[in-house]
Scaffold this motif. Structure first.
Motif, PDB file in Angstrom:
ATOM      1  N   THR A  39       7.629  49.552   2.317  1.00 35.97           N
ATOM      2  CA  THR A  39       7.016  49.332   0.826  1.00 35.97           C
ATOM      3  C   THR A  39       8.274  48.067   0.942  1.00 35.97           C
ATOM      4  O   THR A  39       9.050  48.650   0.778  1.00 35.97           O
ATOM      5  N   THR A  41      10.292  45.373  -0.533  1.00 44.11           N
ATOM      6  CA  THR A  41      11.431  44.920  -2.012  1.00 44.11           C
ATOM      7  C   THR A  41      11.425  43.753  -1.710  1.00 44.11           C
ATOM      8  O   THR A  41      11.876  43.349  -0.532  1.00 44.11           O
ATOM      9  N   TYR A  43      14.819  44.167  -2.229  1.00 43.70           N
ATOM     10  CA  TYR A  43      16.121  44.431  -1.621  1.00 43.70           C
ATOM     11  C   TYR A  43      15.642  45.349   0.110  1.00 43.70           C
ATOM     12  O   TYR A  43      17.006  45.748   0.263  1.00 43.70           O
ATOM     13  N   TYR A  45      13.327  46.531   3.093  1.00 44.06           N
ATOM     14  CA  TYR A  45      12.202  47.404   2.510  1.00 44.06           C
ATOM     15  C   TYR A  45      12.532  49.550   2.737  1.00 44.06           C
ATOM     16  O   TYR A  45      12.490  49.943   3.274  1.00 44.06           O
ATOM     17  N   GLU A  46      11.676  50.190   2.371  1.00 43.18           N
ATOM     18  CA  GLU A  46      11.739  50.430   1.468  1.00 43.18           C
ATOM     19  C   GLU A  46      10.785  52.102   2.114  1.00 43.18           C
ATOM     20  O   GLU A  46       9.407  51.727   1.976  1.00 43.18           O
ATOM     21  N   THR A  57      16.360  52.790   2.200  1.00 44.48           N
ATOM     22  CA  THR A  57      16.046  51.106   2.000  1.00 44.48           C
ATOM     23  C   THR A  57      16.876  50.565   2.767  1.00 44.48           C
ATOM     24  O   THR A  57      18.080  50.601   3.437  1.00 44.48           O
TER      25      THR A  57
END
Length: 87
Positions: A39, A41, A43, A45-46, A57
């Motif tokens: 996903t 985010t 910050y 990619y988780e 992440t």
């Protein structure tokens, strides 16, 4: 005379098939099962594996996908970037 039957082959594990199911959400499967999700985010990619464990992440989508593919294949996972701050 009895005809010989070919043994039934198990589904090939192979390389995961990645699909972008919506903006910022990618999922992967192999013949053996669910690999996980990545996903986007603010910050990075988780990555979450196939059993819902957070795998880190990452700076890039490719790094996050690679981490999940390596976990699914039993290989050491690349280092994730620092954990995202709590919201």
């Amino acid at each position: 005379m009895n005809p010989q039957l070919d043994p039934v082959a198990a589904p090939s594990v192979g390389r995961p098939l990645w699909v972008q199911v919506e903006a910022g959400l990618h999922v992967a499967n192999t013949g053996a099962g669910f690999v996980g999700t990545v996903t986007a985010t603010p910050y990075g990619y988780e990555a979450m594996d196939g059993v819902g464990a957070r795998r880190g992440t990452f700076v890039s989508l490719t790094d996050a996908k690679t981490a999940l593919e390596e976990v699914a294949g039993g290989v050491a996972v690349p280092t994730a970037i620092a954990a995202a701050p709590a919201l």
